[in-house]
Design a protein around this motif. Sequence first.
Motif, PDB file in Angstrom:
ATOM      1  N   ILE A 192       0.525  28.403  52.332  1.00  0.00           N
ATOM      2  CA  ILE A 192      -0.346  28.958  51.325  1.00  0.00           C
ATOM      3  C   ILE A 192      -1.785  28.921  52.010  1.00  0.00           C
ATOM      4  CG2 ILE A 192      -1.817  28.996  48.984  1.00  0.00           C
ATOM      5  CD1 ILE A 192       1.049  27.712  48.125  1.00  0.00           C
ATOM      6  N   PHE A 193      -2.533  30.069  52.280  1.00  0.00           N
ATOM      7  CA  PHE A 193      -3.895  29.934  52.733  1.00  0.00           C
ATOM      8  C   PHE A 193      -4.935  30.439  51.675  1.00  0.00           C
ATOM      9  CE2 PHE A 193      -6.988  32.149  55.365  1.00  0.00           C
ATOM     10  CZ  PHE A 193      -7.669  31.266  56.278  1.00  0.00           C
ATOM     11  N   ILE A 194      -5.543  29.499  51.067  1.00  0.00           N
ATOM     12  CA  ILE A 194      -6.700  29.514  50.334  1.00  0.00           C
ATOM     13  C   ILE A 194      -7.744  29.808  50.621  1.00  0.00           C
ATOM     14  CG2 ILE A 194      -7.454  28.635  48.263  1.00  0.00           C
ATOM     15  CD1 ILE A 194      -4.998  26.713  47.773  1.00  0.00           C
ATOM     16  N   GLN A 195      -8.757  30.958  50.341  1.00  0.00           N
ATOM     17  CA  GLN A 195     -10.247  31.281  50.621  1.00  0.00           C
ATOM     18  C   GLN A 195     -10.896  30.841  49.224  1.00  0.00           C
ATOM     19  OE1 GLN A 195     -12.505  31.521  53.129  1.00  0.00           O
ATOM     20  NE2 GLN A 195     -11.156  33.036  53.737  1.00  0.00           N
ATOM     21  N   PHE A 196     -11.514  29.588  49.378  1.00  0.00           N
ATOM     22  CA  PHE A 196     -12.565  29.318  48.156  1.00  0.00           C
ATOM     23  C   PHE A 196     -13.977  30.086  48.639  1.00  0.00           C
ATOM     24  CE2 PHE A 196     -10.594  24.992  48.542  1.00  0.00           C
ATOM     25  CZ  PHE A 196      -9.650  25.127  47.576  1.00  0.00           C
ATOM     26  N   VAL A 197     -13.718  31.130  47.462  1.00  0.00           N
ATOM     27  CA  VAL A 197     -14.897  31.732  47.470  1.00  0.00           C
ATOM     28  C   VAL A 197     -16.366  31.448  46.617  1.00  0.00           C
ATOM     29  CG1 VAL A 197     -15.784  34.420  47.015  1.00  0.00           C
ATOM     30  CG2 VAL A 197     -13.405  33.913  47.620  1.00  0.00           C
ATOM     31  N   MET A 198     -17.483  31.185  47.242  1.00  0.00           N
ATOM     32  CA  MET A 198     -18.449  30.621  46.403  1.00  0.00           C
ATOM     33  C   MET A 198     -19.665  31.162  46.381  1.00  0.00           C
ATOM     34  SD  MET A 198     -17.323  26.430  47.825  1.00  0.00           S
ATOM     35  CE  MET A 198     -17.926  25.766  46.278  1.00  0.00           C
ATOM     36  N   LEU A 231     -15.867  30.374  52.268  1.00  0.00           N
ATOM     37  CA  LEU A 231     -16.665  31.361  52.351  1.00  0.00           C
ATOM     38  C   LEU A 231     -17.962  31.361  51.191  1.00  0.00           C
ATOM     39  CD1 LEU A 231     -17.353  34.108  50.387  1.00  0.00           C
ATOM     40  CD2 LEU A 231     -14.994  34.689  51.022  1.00  0.00           C
ATOM     41  N   ALA A 232     -19.203  31.214  51.760  1.00  0.00           N
ATOM     42  CA  ALA A 232     -20.376  30.967  50.689  1.00  0.00           C
ATOM     43  C   ALA A 232     -21.100  32.155  51.021  1.00  0.00           C
ATOM     44  CB  ALA A 232     -21.210  29.785  51.174  1.00  0.00           C
ATOM     45  N   ALA A 233     -21.088  32.915  49.888  1.00  0.00           N
ATOM     46  CA  ALA A 233     -21.953  34.238  49.605  1.00  0.00           C
ATOM     47  C   ALA A 233     -23.444  33.705  49.889  1.00  0.00           C
ATOM     48  CB  ALA A 233     -22.056  34.902  48.702  1.00  0.00           C
ATOM     49  N   GLY A 234     -24.228  34.625  50.808  1.00  0.00           N
ATOM     50  CA  GLY A 234     -25.644  34.370  50.812  1.00  0.00           C
ATOM     51  C   GLY A 234     -26.114  33.313  51.814  1.00  0.00           C
ATOM     52  N   ARG A 235     -27.294  32.521  51.432  1.00  0.00           N
ATOM     53  CA  ARG A 235     -27.925  31.761  52.334  1.00  0.00           C
ATOM     54  C   ARG A 235     -27.251  30.306  52.636  1.00  0.00           C
ATOM     55  NH1 ARG A 235     -30.562  27.562  49.802  1.00  0.00           N
ATOM     56  NH2 ARG A 235     -30.528  27.647  47.532  1.00  0.00           N
ATOM     57  N   LEU A 236     -26.261  29.982  52.039  1.00  0.00           N
ATOM     58  CA  LEU A 236     -25.421  28.630  52.143  1.00  0.00           C
ATOM     59  C   LEU A 236     -24.241  29.096  53.101  1.00  0.00           C
ATOM     60  CD1 LEU A 236     -26.148  26.989  48.640  1.00  0.00           C
ATOM     61  CD2 LEU A 236     -27.178  26.510  51.031  1.00  0.00           C
ATOM     62  N   ARG A 242     -20.060  24.553  57.798  1.00  0.00           N
ATOM     63  CA  ARG A 242     -20.228  22.981  58.616  1.00  0.00           C
ATOM     64  C   ARG A 242     -19.416  22.141  57.618  1.00  0.00           C
ATOM     65  NH1 ARG A 242     -23.631  21.371  62.209  1.00  0.00           N
ATOM     66  NH2 ARG A 242     -24.962  22.959  61.879  1.00  0.00           N
ATOM     67  N   LEU A 243     -19.404  22.101  56.350  1.00  0.00           N
ATOM     68  CA  LEU A 243     -19.107  21.059  55.443  1.00  0.00           C
ATOM     69  C   LEU A 243     -17.449  21.245  55.318  1.00  0.00           C
ATOM     70  CD1 LEU A 243     -19.098  18.909  53.339  1.00  0.00           C
ATOM     71  CD2 LEU A 243     -19.459  20.585  51.726  1.00  0.00           C
ATOM     72  N   ASP A 257     -20.329  38.913  53.347  1.00  0.00           N
ATOM     73  CA  ASP A 257     -20.635  37.705  52.710  1.00  0.00           C
ATOM     74  C   ASP A 257     -22.088  37.366  52.892  1.00  0.00           C
ATOM     75  OD1 ASP A 257     -17.904  37.522  52.095  1.00  0.00           O
ATOM     76  OD2 ASP A 257     -17.462  36.252  53.990  1.00  0.00           O
ATOM     77  N   ASN A 258     -22.695  37.711  53.758  1.00  0.00           N
ATOM     78  CA  ASN A 258     -24.413  37.393  54.253  1.00  0.00           C
ATOM     79  C   ASN A 258     -24.664  38.263  55.236  1.00  0.00           C
ATOM     80  OD1 ASN A 258     -26.588  36.011  54.323  1.00  0.00           O
ATOM     81  ND2 ASN A 258     -25.807  34.534  55.637  1.00  0.00           N
ATOM     82  N   LEU A 259     -25.901  38.777  54.883  1.00  0.00           N
ATOM     83  CA  LEU A 259     -26.509  39.974  55.796  1.00  0.00           C
ATOM     84  C   LEU A 259     -27.513  39.047  57.003  1.00  0.00           C
ATOM     85  CD1 LEU A 259     -27.469  42.989  53.547  1.00  0.00           C
ATOM     86  CD2 LEU A 259     -25.446  42.733  55.048  1.00  0.00           C
TER      87      LEU A 259
END
Length: 308
Positions: A192-198, A231-236, A242-243, A257-259
């Motif tokens: 199973i491949f989970i993408q945590f979308v934050m 994936l973290a949307a935006g500035r994070l 890294r985390l 996800d981030n421009l």
Amino acid sequence: MSKIIITCAVTGSIHTPSMSPYLPVTAEAIANQAIGAAKAGAAILHLHARHPANGRPSALVEHYMAFLPAIRAGTDAVVNLTTGGSAVMSMQERLAGPVAAEPEMCSLNMGTMNFALYPMLGKRTEWLYDWEEPFLRQSDDMVFKNTPRDIESILRLMGRDRGARFEFECYDLSHLQMLDHFVGRDLITGPIFIQFVMGVLGGVAAEPEHLAYLKQTADRLFGDDYMFSVLAAGRLQMPMARLCASMGGHVRVGLEDNLYIASGELARSNAEQVDMVRQIVEAESRVVATPDEARMMLGLKGKDKVGF
């Protein structure tokens, strides 16, 4: 730690053309940026389609087929097509391109949720196209619909019938419970491949404590039979990447996800973000997986079994 898979989400359906001149919307631009991201180290290319005339999100077969053959010819990277499309599309509309293309992977959002984009309105007063501002403004009443019936239909249509494996997009804790429900019904098998979308307003915030608890919950539910990515949307985007790399997970970046590449500085390409995240994960002593290594890790059907 194991090899790390970098996914690049090339264009998406959230950002609008007025937000960045570097957001790819034509078939040529999507193909070129996807191939560039793969050359920079992305093993998986997560793809949406756009109307080339105005950049509006699309799921039309002809819009997908305008760039998919070029991507296949230009890179060995895994093609991962969205089944989410855009929150304003019906499920039938969302699935038109993926059904025709029969990719190795598809994304699958594991629940119905609010999908609020209207805070982006505060950053711009002029628009290239007349659909952009209403699309964002009306998102305060936008619901992305993926009921259990919808999820089952996608699992059968794209998974059982067409051999795709899934990037299970989990925007909140409840989505892990839904994923476990379908595992219990034998409609999902490992790995199973989970993408945590934050960081999407309507889902879980991009905070380290939330990631730790999501992983703890996934560990309890799925044991050793899953892999996770963030994936973290935006500035994070980069700090959370890294985390995640330090925790043994995989990472996703891209203009969906981030421009930006730095505070106030637009990324000039998807490859620029991939190159940055590659440096970050290698600094964590992780080795970037090749497309074929990603295929083996995820149990994919192979590039020769797609429909484009």
